[in-house]
Design a protein around this motif. Sequence first.
Motif, PDB file in Angstrom:
ATOM      1  N   PHE A 161      36.573  41.022  39.886  1.00 25.78           N
ATOM      2  CA  PHE A 161      36.359  41.937  39.873  1.00 25.78           C
ATOM      3  C   PHE A 161      34.900  41.969  38.169  1.00 25.78           C
ATOM      4  O   PHE A 161      35.145  40.959  37.694  1.00 25.78           O
ATOM      5  CB  PHE A 161      37.278  42.360  39.618  1.00 25.78           C
ATOM      6  CG  PHE A 161      37.904  43.370  40.016  1.00 25.78           C
ATOM      7  CD1 PHE A 161      37.735  44.297  41.347  1.00 25.78           C
ATOM      8  CD2 PHE A 161      38.976  42.229  40.752  1.00 25.78           C
ATOM      9  CE1 PHE A 161      38.493  44.683  42.056  1.00 25.78           C
ATOM     10  CE2 PHE A 161      39.599  42.512  42.141  1.00 25.78           C
ATOM     11  CZ  PHE A 161      39.691  43.555  43.201  1.00 25.78           C
ATOM     12  N   GLN A 162      33.884  42.605  38.498  1.00 21.82           N
ATOM     13  CA  GLN A 162      32.885  42.864  36.950  1.00 21.82           C
ATOM     14  C   GLN A 162      33.016  44.014  36.273  1.00 21.82           C
ATOM     15  O   GLN A 162      34.329  44.294  36.333  1.00 21.82           O
ATOM     16  CB  GLN A 162      31.872  43.105  37.491  1.00 21.82           C
ATOM     17  CG  GLN A 162      30.760  42.059  39.190  1.00 21.82           C
ATOM     18  CD  GLN A 162      31.295  40.645  38.334  1.00 21.82           C
ATOM     19  OE1 GLN A 162      30.847  40.367  37.328  1.00 21.82           O
ATOM     20  NE2 GLN A 162      31.342  39.449  39.323  1.00 21.82           N
ATOM     21  N   THR A 163      32.758  43.488  35.180  1.00 18.65           N
ATOM     22  CA  THR A 163      33.012  44.311  34.039  1.00 18.65           C
ATOM     23  C   THR A 163      32.336  45.950  34.269  1.00 18.65           C
ATOM     24  O   THR A 163      33.192  46.930  34.403  1.00 18.65           O
ATOM     25  CB  THR A 163      31.988  43.962  32.841  1.00 18.65           C
ATOM     26  OG1 THR A 163      32.733  42.821  32.499  1.00 18.65           O
ATOM     27  CG2 THR A 163      32.831  45.416  31.151  1.00 18.65           C
ATOM     28  N   SER A 164      31.975  46.651  35.261  1.00 19.81           N
ATOM     29  CA  SER A 164      31.467  47.598  35.728  1.00 19.81           C
ATOM     30  C   SER A 164      32.400  48.013  36.857  1.00 19.81           C
ATOM     31  O   SER A 164      32.317  49.130  36.702  1.00 19.81           O
ATOM     32  CB  SER A 164      29.639  47.894  37.227  1.00 19.81           C
ATOM     33  OG  SER A 164      30.265  46.240  37.844  1.00 19.81           O
ATOM     34  N   ASP A 165      33.424  47.141  37.549  1.00 15.80           N
ATOM     35  CA  ASP A 165      34.752  47.398  38.823  1.00 15.80           C
ATOM     36  C   ASP A 165      35.382  48.122  36.802  1.00 15.80           C
ATOM     37  O   ASP A 165      35.910  48.984  37.134  1.00 15.80           O
ATOM     38  CB  ASP A 165      35.198  46.750  38.952  1.00 15.80           C
ATOM     39  CG  ASP A 165      33.961  46.379  40.272  1.00 15.80           C
ATOM     40  OD1 ASP A 165      33.557  47.019  40.854  1.00 15.80           O
ATOM     41  OD2 ASP A 165      34.181  44.682  40.392  1.00 15.80           O
ATOM     42  N   GLN A 166      35.507  47.513  36.019  1.00 16.82           N
ATOM     43  CA  GLN A 166      36.998  47.955  34.977  1.00 16.82           C
ATOM     44  C   GLN A 166      36.244  49.064  34.479  1.00 16.82           C
ATOM     45  O   GLN A 166      36.953  50.234  34.465  1.00 16.82           O
ATOM     46  CB  GLN A 166      36.491  47.223  34.169  1.00 16.82           C
ATOM     47  CG  GLN A 166      37.407  45.569  34.232  1.00 16.82           C
ATOM     48  CD  GLN A 166      37.395  44.966  33.121  1.00 16.82           C
ATOM     49  OE1 GLN A 166      36.066  44.251  32.639  1.00 16.82           O
ATOM     50  NE2 GLN A 166      38.134  44.126  33.186  1.00 16.82           N
ATOM     51  N   ILE A 167      35.233  49.348  34.078  1.00 14.29           N
ATOM     52  CA  ILE A 167      34.226  50.530  34.225  1.00 14.29           C
ATOM     53  C   ILE A 167      34.524  52.360  35.061  1.00 14.29           C
ATOM     54  O   ILE A 167      35.079  52.883  34.524  1.00 14.29           O
ATOM     55  CB  ILE A 167      32.670  51.115  32.976  1.00 14.29           C
ATOM     56  CG1 ILE A 167      32.918  49.598  32.158  1.00 14.29           C
ATOM     57  CG2 ILE A 167      32.298  51.894  32.707  1.00 14.29           C
ATOM     58  CD1 ILE A 167      31.415  49.230  31.388  1.00 14.29           C
ATOM     59  N   ALA A 168      34.428  51.198  35.833  1.00 14.45           N
ATOM     60  CA  ALA A 168      34.477  52.475  37.242  1.00 14.45           C
ATOM     61  C   ALA A 168      35.663  53.041  37.363  1.00 14.45           C
ATOM     62  O   ALA A 168      35.755  54.173  37.679  1.00 14.45           O
ATOM     63  CB  ALA A 168      34.027  52.051  38.651  1.00 14.45           C
ATOM     64  N   MET A 169      36.772  51.718  37.377  1.00 12.06           N
ATOM     65  CA  MET A 169      38.437  52.701  37.272  1.00 12.06           C
ATOM     66  C   MET A 169      38.793  53.725  36.410  1.00 12.06           C
ATOM     67  O   MET A 169      39.339  54.768  36.401  1.00 12.06           O
ATOM     68  CB  MET A 169      38.992  51.240  36.955  1.00 12.06           C
ATOM     69  CG  MET A 169      40.579  51.228  37.423  1.00 12.06           C
ATOM     70  SD  MET A 169      40.623  52.091  39.672  1.00 12.06           S
ATOM     71  CE  MET A 169      40.444  50.479  40.364  1.00 12.06           C
ATOM     72  N   ILE A 170      38.090  53.318  34.861  1.00 10.46           N
ATOM     73  CA  ILE A 170      38.194  53.977  33.923  1.00 10.46           C
ATOM     74  C   ILE A 170      37.946  55.281  33.327  1.00 10.46           C
ATOM     75  O   ILE A 170      38.372  56.422  33.584  1.00 10.46           O
ATOM     76  CB  ILE A 170      38.185  53.533  32.512  1.00 10.46           C
ATOM     77  CG1 ILE A 170      38.743  51.952  31.923  1.00 10.46           C
ATOM     78  CG2 ILE A 170      38.190  54.405  31.070  1.00 10.46           C
ATOM     79  CD1 ILE A 170      38.703  51.046  31.047  1.00 10.46           C
ATOM     80  N   GLY A 171      36.772  55.527  34.051  1.00 14.03           N
ATOM     81  CA  GLY A 171      36.136  56.702  34.324  1.00 14.03           C
ATOM     82  C   GLY A 171      36.398  57.310  35.475  1.00 14.03           C
ATOM     83  O   GLY A 171      36.606  59.172  35.596  1.00 14.03           O
ATOM     84  N   ILE A 172      37.649  57.223  36.584  1.00 13.14           N
ATOM     85  CA  ILE A 172      38.128  57.288  37.801  1.00 13.14           C
ATOM     86  C   ILE A 172      39.313  57.744  37.131  1.00 13.14           C
ATOM     87  O   ILE A 172      39.647  59.228  37.819  1.00 13.14           O
ATOM     88  CB  ILE A 172      38.655  56.317  38.606  1.00 13.14           C
ATOM     89  CG1 ILE A 172      37.495  56.529  39.652  1.00 13.14           C
ATOM     90  CG2 ILE A 172      39.565  57.340  39.719  1.00 13.14           C
ATOM     91  CD1 ILE A 172      37.248  55.005  40.407  1.00 13.14           C
ATOM     92  N   GLY A 173      39.727  57.406  35.982  1.00 12.94           N
ATOM     93  CA  GLY A 173      41.440  57.920  35.600  1.00 12.94           C
ATOM     94  C   GLY A 173      41.112  59.125  34.893  1.00 12.94           C
ATOM     95  O   GLY A 173      41.557  60.635  34.079  1.00 12.94           O
ATOM     96  N   VAL A 174      39.291  59.521  34.082  1.00 11.15           N
ATOM     97  CA  VAL A 174      39.213  60.256  33.350  1.00 11.15           C
ATOM     98  C   VAL A 174      38.467  61.218  33.815  1.00 11.15           C
ATOM     99  O   VAL A 174      38.999  62.612  34.151  1.00 11.15           O
ATOM    100  CB  VAL A 174      37.366  60.190  32.351  1.00 11.15           C
ATOM    101  CG1 VAL A 174      36.901  60.688  31.825  1.00 11.15           C
ATOM    102  CG2 VAL A 174      38.161  58.462  30.917  1.00 11.15           C
ATOM    103  N   LEU A 175      38.099  61.236  35.412  1.00 11.57           N
ATOM    104  CA  LEU A 175      37.956  62.503  36.596  1.00 11.57           C
ATOM    105  C   LEU A 175      39.411  63.496  36.630  1.00 11.57           C
ATOM    106  O   LEU A 175      39.238  64.191  36.466  1.00 11.57           O
ATOM    107  CB  LEU A 175      37.010  62.211  36.983  1.00 11.57           C
ATOM    108  CG  LEU A 175      35.540  61.747  36.658  1.00 11.57           C
ATOM    109  CD1 LEU A 175      35.187  60.567  38.772  1.00 11.57           C
ATOM    110  CD2 LEU A 175      34.485  62.657  37.365  1.00 11.57           C
TER     111      LEU A 175
END
Length: 142
Positions: A39-53
């Motif tokens: 998993f890349q850093t972009s995957d981590q950011i996307a996961m946090i983004g899903i939580g925010v949404l």
Amino acid sequence: MIARPRKVRFVSAGFAVVFVGVFTLVAVLLKNTPTGVFFQTSDQIAMIGIGVLLAVGALWFTWPMVSADASGVLVRNMLAAKFVPWSDVVAITFPDGASYARLELPDDEYLVLMAVQSIDGDRAVAAIRELRKLHRAAQSAS
């Protein structure tokens, strides 16, 4: 007079915090999984983004509002806002077993007041009383 849902705020805020917290925790632990997947850093950011949404979606339930004055009622529900002059309001009701109050309109139509919820108890009763008071005042003035 302004009415907003009260108990829904606490529930929605709780869910929003949980969504952001869980998805942030998953994002932090994502790189440390021994699954063979990288998993890349972009995957981590996307996961946090899903939580925010998801948190924003949970907080959307706090959006409804009813604002009334001598001219009429502004009803803001989940998707739209509508101003109804007192001359178009037949009655303000809270049917037995209903979750929300409503404005009775001509021709057997009604507008749900999602901001005045049965779960809010005394606050809902006070809001209905205030709306009825404003409605009576507007009827007697015309």
